[in-house]
Enzyme design. Structure first.
Site, PDB file in Angstrom:
ATOM      1  N   ARG A  51      51.028  48.931  38.428  1.00 14.97           N
ATOM      2  CA  ARG A  51      52.542  49.004  38.229  1.00 14.97           C
ATOM      3  C   ARG A  51      52.653  49.864  36.591  1.00 14.97           C
ATOM      4  O   ARG A  51      53.396  50.550  36.674  1.00 14.97           O
ATOM      5  CB  ARG A  51      53.393  48.087  38.394  1.00 14.97           C
ATOM      6  CG  ARG A  51      53.546  47.671  39.658  1.00 14.97           C
ATOM      7  CD  ARG A  51      54.422  45.976  39.629  1.00 14.97           C
ATOM      8  NE  ARG A  51      53.593  45.282  38.867  1.00 14.97           N
ATOM      9  CZ  ARG A  51      54.094  43.913  38.556  1.00 14.97           C
ATOM     10  NH1 ARG A  51      55.150  43.507  39.144  1.00 14.97           N
ATOM     11  NH2 ARG A  51      53.423  43.325  37.700  1.00 14.97           N
ATOM     12  N   LYS A 148      38.586  35.617  45.829  1.00 12.06           N
ATOM     13  CA  LYS A 148      39.217  34.388  46.035  1.00 12.06           C
ATOM     14  C   LYS A 148      40.324  34.164  45.216  1.00 12.06           C
ATOM     15  O   LYS A 148      40.524  34.809  44.034  1.00 12.06           O
ATOM     16  CB  LYS A 148      37.971  33.352  45.839  1.00 12.06           C
ATOM     17  CG  LYS A 148      37.973  33.015  44.361  1.00 12.06           C
ATOM     18  CD  LYS A 148      37.190  31.638  44.058  1.00 12.06           C
ATOM     19  CE  LYS A 148      37.696  31.112  42.615  1.00 12.06           C
ATOM     20  NZ  LYS A 148      36.927  30.132  42.301  1.00 12.06           N
ATOM     21  N   HIS A 178      31.387  35.288  44.223  1.00 14.64           N
ATOM     22  CA  HIS A 178      30.516  36.058  43.512  1.00 14.64           C
ATOM     23  C   HIS A 178      29.227  35.098  43.163  1.00 14.64           C
ATOM     24  O   HIS A 178      28.306  35.595  42.719  1.00 14.64           O
ATOM     25  CB  HIS A 178      31.085  36.338  42.001  1.00 14.64           C
ATOM     26  CG  HIS A 178      31.381  35.211  41.192  1.00 14.64           C
ATOM     27  ND1 HIS A 178      32.542  34.220  41.265  1.00 14.64           N
ATOM     28  CD2 HIS A 178      30.480  34.618  40.302  1.00 14.64           C
ATOM     29  CE1 HIS A 178      32.494  33.612  40.334  1.00 14.64           C
ATOM     30  NE2 HIS A 178      31.480  33.660  39.860  1.00 14.64           N
ATOM     31  N   GLU A 216      30.947  22.690  34.515  1.00 16.84           N
ATOM     32  CA  GLU A 216      31.362  23.602  33.453  1.00 16.84           C
ATOM     33  C   GLU A 216      31.746  22.902  32.105  1.00 16.84           C
ATOM     34  O   GLU A 216      32.064  21.678  32.431  1.00 16.84           O
ATOM     35  CB  GLU A 216      32.540  24.259  33.831  1.00 16.84           C
ATOM     36  CG  GLU A 216      32.351  25.241  35.154  1.00 16.84           C
ATOM     37  CD  GLU A 216      33.682  25.972  35.601  1.00 16.84           C
ATOM     38  OE1 GLU A 216      34.014  27.108  35.353  1.00 16.84           O
ATOM     39  OE2 GLU A 216      34.342  25.013  36.527  1.00 16.84           O
ATOM     40  N   ASP A 235      39.415  24.954  44.434  1.00 15.69           N
ATOM     41  CA  ASP A 235      38.821  26.132  43.620  1.00 15.69           C
ATOM     42  C   ASP A 235      37.341  26.516  43.777  1.00 15.69           C
ATOM     43  O   ASP A 235      36.804  27.492  43.455  1.00 15.69           O
ATOM     44  CB  ASP A 235      39.393  25.976  42.234  1.00 15.69           C
ATOM     45  CG  ASP A 235      39.068  27.185  41.181  1.00 15.69           C
ATOM     46  OD1 ASP A 235      39.535  28.248  41.653  1.00 15.69           O
ATOM     47  OD2 ASP A 235      38.764  26.885  40.154  1.00 15.69           O
ATOM     48  N   HIS A 240      32.518  28.366  46.616  1.00 15.08           N
ATOM     49  CA  HIS A 240      31.069  28.436  46.150  1.00 15.08           C
ATOM     50  C   HIS A 240      30.304  27.294  46.429  1.00 15.08           C
ATOM     51  O   HIS A 240      28.984  27.586  46.842  1.00 15.08           O
ATOM     52  CB  HIS A 240      31.280  28.103  44.421  1.00 15.08           C
ATOM     53  CG  HIS A 240      32.067  29.134  43.882  1.00 15.08           C
ATOM     54  ND1 HIS A 240      32.263  30.717  44.324  1.00 15.08           N
ATOM     55  CD2 HIS A 240      32.894  29.130  42.767  1.00 15.08           C
ATOM     56  CE1 HIS A 240      33.105  30.960  43.432  1.00 15.08           C
ATOM     57  NE2 HIS A 240      33.559  30.518  42.572  1.00 15.08           N
ATOM     58  N   LYS A 331      35.204  20.153  35.543  1.00 14.45           N
ATOM     59  CA  LYS A 331      35.355  21.179  34.214  1.00 14.45           C
ATOM     60  C   LYS A 331      35.359  20.033  32.998  1.00 14.45           C
ATOM     61  O   LYS A 331      35.331  18.700  33.211  1.00 14.45           O
ATOM     62  CB  LYS A 331      36.732  21.658  34.222  1.00 14.45           C
ATOM     63  CG  LYS A 331      37.228  22.715  35.515  1.00 14.45           C
ATOM     64  CD  LYS A 331      38.234  23.602  34.855  1.00 14.45           C
ATOM     65  CE  LYS A 331      38.018  24.635  36.128  1.00 14.45           C
ATOM     66  NZ  LYS A 331      37.043  25.676  36.003  1.00 14.45           N
TER      67      LYS A 331
HETATM   68  P1  NAP Z   1      46.002  39.496  36.524  1.00 16.20           P
HETATM   69  O1  NAP Z   1      45.232  39.620  35.251  1.00 16.20           O
HETATM   70  O2  NAP Z   1      47.308  38.634  36.669  1.00 16.20           O
HETATM   71  O3  NAP Z   1      46.298  40.822  37.105  1.00 16.20           O
HETATM   72  C1  NAP Z   1      46.721  41.437  38.371  1.00 16.20           C
HETATM   73  C2  NAP Z   1      46.835  42.649  38.554  1.00 16.20           C
HETATM   74  O4  NAP Z   1      47.893  43.046  39.368  1.00 16.20           O
HETATM   75  C3  NAP Z   1      47.236  43.489  37.140  1.00 16.20           C
HETATM   76  O5  NAP Z   1      46.478  44.658  37.054  1.00 16.20           O
HETATM   77  C4  NAP Z   1      48.888  43.718  37.587  1.00 16.20           C
HETATM   78  O6  NAP Z   1      49.156  44.978  36.825  1.00 16.20           O
HETATM   79  C5  NAP Z   1      48.771  44.020  39.157  1.00 16.20           C
HETATM   80  N1  NAP Z   1      49.962  43.944  39.698  1.00 16.20           N
HETATM   81  C6  NAP Z   1      50.740  42.914  40.097  1.00 16.20           C
HETATM   82  N2  NAP Z   1      51.573  43.080  40.798  1.00 16.20           N
HETATM   83  C7  NAP Z   1      51.515  44.311  41.416  1.00 16.20           C
HETATM   84  C8  NAP Z   1      52.300  45.323  42.064  1.00 16.20           C
HETATM   85  N3  NAP Z   1      53.249  44.709  42.893  1.00 16.20           N
HETATM   86  N4  NAP Z   1      51.878  46.149  42.547  1.00 16.20           N
HETATM   87  C9  NAP Z   1      50.431  46.787  42.136  1.00 16.20           C
HETATM   88  N5  NAP Z   1      49.931  46.039  40.959  1.00 16.20           N
HETATM   89  C10 NAP Z   1      50.380  44.990  40.702  1.00 16.20           C
HETATM   90  O7  NAP Z   1      45.004  38.674  37.650  1.00 16.20           O
HETATM   91  P2  NAP Z   1      43.380  38.825  37.402  1.00 16.20           P
HETATM   92  O8  NAP Z   1      43.116  37.628  37.216  1.00 16.20           O
HETATM   93  O9  NAP Z   1      42.865  39.944  37.333  1.00 16.20           O
HETATM   94  O10 NAP Z   1      43.146  38.492  39.390  1.00 16.20           O
HETATM   95  C11 NAP Z   1      43.150  39.345  40.243  1.00 16.20           C
HETATM   96  C12 NAP Z   1      42.921  38.924  41.552  1.00 16.20           C
HETATM   97  O11 NAP Z   1      41.395  38.271  41.195  1.00 16.20           O
HETATM   98  C13 NAP Z   1      43.481  37.333  41.948  1.00 16.20           C
HETATM   99  O12 NAP Z   1      43.662  37.274  43.184  1.00 16.20           O
HETATM  100  C14 NAP Z   1      42.735  36.448  41.320  1.00 16.20           C
HETATM  101  O13 NAP Z   1      43.014  35.206  42.064  1.00 16.20           O
HETATM  102  C15 NAP Z   1      41.277  36.805  41.501  1.00 16.20           C
HETATM  103  N6  NAP Z   1      40.296  36.462  40.895  1.00 16.20           N
HETATM  104  C16 NAP Z   1      40.204  36.344  39.486  1.00 16.20           C
HETATM  105  C17 NAP Z   1      39.171  36.074  38.660  1.00 16.20           C
HETATM  106  C18 NAP Z   1      39.284  36.295  37.016  1.00 16.20           C
HETATM  107  O14 NAP Z   1      38.292  35.906  36.408  1.00 16.20           O
HETATM  108  N7  NAP Z   1      40.337  36.692  36.396  1.00 16.20           N
HETATM  109  C19 NAP Z   1      38.072  35.360  39.213  1.00 16.20           C
HETATM  110  C20 NAP Z   1      38.064  35.319  40.572  1.00 16.20           C
HETATM  111  C21 NAP Z   1      39.346  35.712  41.191  1.00 16.20           C
HETATM  112  P3  NAP Z   1      50.519  45.463  36.514  1.00 16.20           P
HETATM  113  O15 NAP Z   1      51.425  44.280  36.099  1.00 16.20           O
HETATM  114  O16 NAP Z   1      50.568  46.657  35.785  1.00 16.20           O
HETATM  115  O17 NAP Z   1      51.300  45.939  37.704  1.00 16.20           O
END
Ligand code: NAP
Length: 484
Positions: A51, A148, A178, A216, A235, A240, A331
């Protein structure tokens, strides 16, 4: 030593959530590495979508910054980085709104491979799938990648599967775990099915027990609120650890092909016996003078969510009947280590007498750190004394075996993204696998809820609650020490 890089066909990859944490930490630096390795060809295109209001240049600045922060030594390759950034575009899109979709449709080249990474909250998967279809951006060969957590129980996983299945065939859906992209995990299959040595011993007649540990040192930190709703069972164990369990326990597939491998993994999950609640220990890390407790991190002084789980389970089939599998994850433990240990039985008859001691062969497969394998072999203690036996490790640390070239081995995310482009689903979870894993996990979590189970506290830097050790002790066994 490291195999030649074979470039993948030019592709368009749309990263929904392209401004998020995962994209910044893993996906974008990983793609840059593949670009540097020559695996991602310059004709390819990466399109960030979220967004936030950026133009291409503004988004490229954030990508440059992310690679600077998380790209390690690659960040210094500034000339190549600028070249990579030319392949990066951005479209402002709200998954729930109509703006931006036409612009995205105009950018995605339908004549080549296109993939859509749903790096957003699962609640947006349905909206994204729907609009990709509505605006004819995805076609029957497109791939979607989902992260996930894939649901929080069987019901929600089924709903998510149904949402995706409305617009995409199962052959188009890549559910990422992963752990499956790690070099050692694939090596586990190579060792098991590429050598005659281990397979004859790989059963309950010769294996006393198998331990799978993912420990961890970090706590839940800033993810406290999210983690408090999930806990270690959802989680880590449901995905995993169960994936590792499947790979270690499955029958040899007839071919190394996605469905042949996933069919065998599914059979393992379906053969898992329900876990007796007496064979599970839950824990929560306590506070230290300098660090908060899990309850404080979670912002919930009464939380009963676990940051540690240890459990014993059995697989009801001919190969494994009678061999327990011990799973442990947590953890703020002593070390950061992921390891599978196959502990073989004692030799049936000891010809060297009691004083020689009892020794067991242990095959240890380390996922992190220092990916590699060690086989503990019993030999005579050198010297003039009597016939005393000692264990020595036959150690194969990949870093030693492959030297500097280990640097060129792609990390899990890089490998998996390249597999998506190649259209190879072997290392991704199939919908039925995920559902079967939840079907096994749900009654455990329900059991805790029904009896208002309170996790046992454990010290930061320990191996978890004492009860986990007691559980093993009752079986006449000991957990392997947590060490680097
Ligand atoms: P995050 O940092 O909260 O990022 C969420 C992303 O979604 C942002 O780019 C946000 O950008 C976008 N977004 C939110 N609402 C939106 C909408 N209505 N339309 C379009 N884009 C939207 O989350 P994240 O940590 O990257 O995680 C993303 C996914 O990967 C999740 O399902 C999480 O469970 C999974 N995951 C993450 C990790 C990790 O290490 N981070 C590990 C495993 C799995 P805007 O606010 O600009 O829209």
């Amino acid at each position: 030593m490291v195999s030649r890089v074979i470039p993948v066909d030019p592709f368009d990859l749309v990263i929904f959530g392209g401004t998020g944490d995962l994209a910044r930490r893993k996906i974008l630096p990983g793609l840059f590495r593949r670009f540097l390795a020559g695996q991602m060809l310059p004709e390819s295109q990466i399109i960030g979508a979220a967004r936030s209001d950026f133009d291409d240049e503004g988004y490229r600045d954030t990508v440059r910054e992310a690679i600077g922060e998380f790209g390690g030594a690659d960040a210094a390759r500034t000339v190549e980085l600028e070249d990579f950034l030319k392949r990066v575009r951005y479209v402002a899109i709200d998954a729930k709104g109509e703006d931006g979709w036409k612009a995205l449709a105009a950018l995605v080249d339908q004549k080549r491979i296109n993939a859509f990474y749903f790096s957003v909250a699962p609640s947006l998967f349905g909206d994204l799938a729907e609009r990709l279809h509505l605006h004819a951006i995805a076609n029957k060969d497109s791939r979607i990648v989902v992260e996930k957590p894939f649901g929080r129980d069987l019901k929600s996983a089924k709903e998510l599967n149904a949402v995706l299945a409305r617009h995409f065939d199962e052959t188009q859906i890549y559910r990422i775990d992963h752990y499956l992209g790690k070099e050692t995990v694939q090596n586990l299959m190579a060792v098991r099915f590429g050598n005659i040595l281990f397979e004859p011993l790989w059963n309950s007649q010769y294996v006393d027990h198998i331990e799978i540990t993912v420990a961890e040192t970090v706590g839940v930190g800033g993810r406290g609120e999210y983690y408090n709703k999930s806990g270690a069972m959802r989680d880590m164990v449901q995905n995993h650890l169960m994936q590792l369990l499947c790979l270690i326990a499955m029958e040899p597939p007839s071919r190394f092909d996605p469905d042949a491998v996933r069919d065998e993994k599914l059979k393992v999950i379906r053969a898992l016996e329900p876990v007796n609640l007496h064979h599970i220990v839950r824990g929560q890390y306590d506070k230290t003078p300098s660090e908060p407790s899990f309850r404080e991190d979670a912002g919930d002084p009464k939380t009963r969510t676990e940051s540690f789980v240890a459990l014993k389970c059995h697989i009801s089939n001919w190969r494994w009947a009678g061999t327990p599998f011990y799973l442990r994850t947590g953890k703020k433990l002593r070390t950061r280590t992921s390891e599978i240990a196959v502990v073989f039985k004692d030799a049936p008859h000891l010809i060297f007498g009691q004083e020689a001691g009892r020794h067991r062969n242990i095959l240890s497969i380390r996922l992190q750190p220092n990916e590699g394998m060690t086989l503990g072999v019993t030999i005579k203690e050198p010297g003039p004394g009597g016939m005393r036996l000692i264990d020595v490790p036959l150690d194969m640390a990949f870093a030693d075996a492959l030297g500097d070239e280990i640097e060129d081995v792609p990390d899990a995310y890089e490998r998996l993204i390249m597999d998506v482009i190649r259209g190879n689903q072997t290392l991704f979870m199939r919908g039925d696998e995920v559902e079967a894993a939840w079907a096994w996990t749900d009654p455990i979590i329900q059991g805790w809820e029904d009896r208002h189970d309170v996790p046992k506290p454990y010290d930061v830097g320990s191996s978890g609650p004492e009860d986990a050790g007691m559980m093993m002790h009752r079986d006449g066994r000991r957990w392997r020490e947590l060490r680097e």
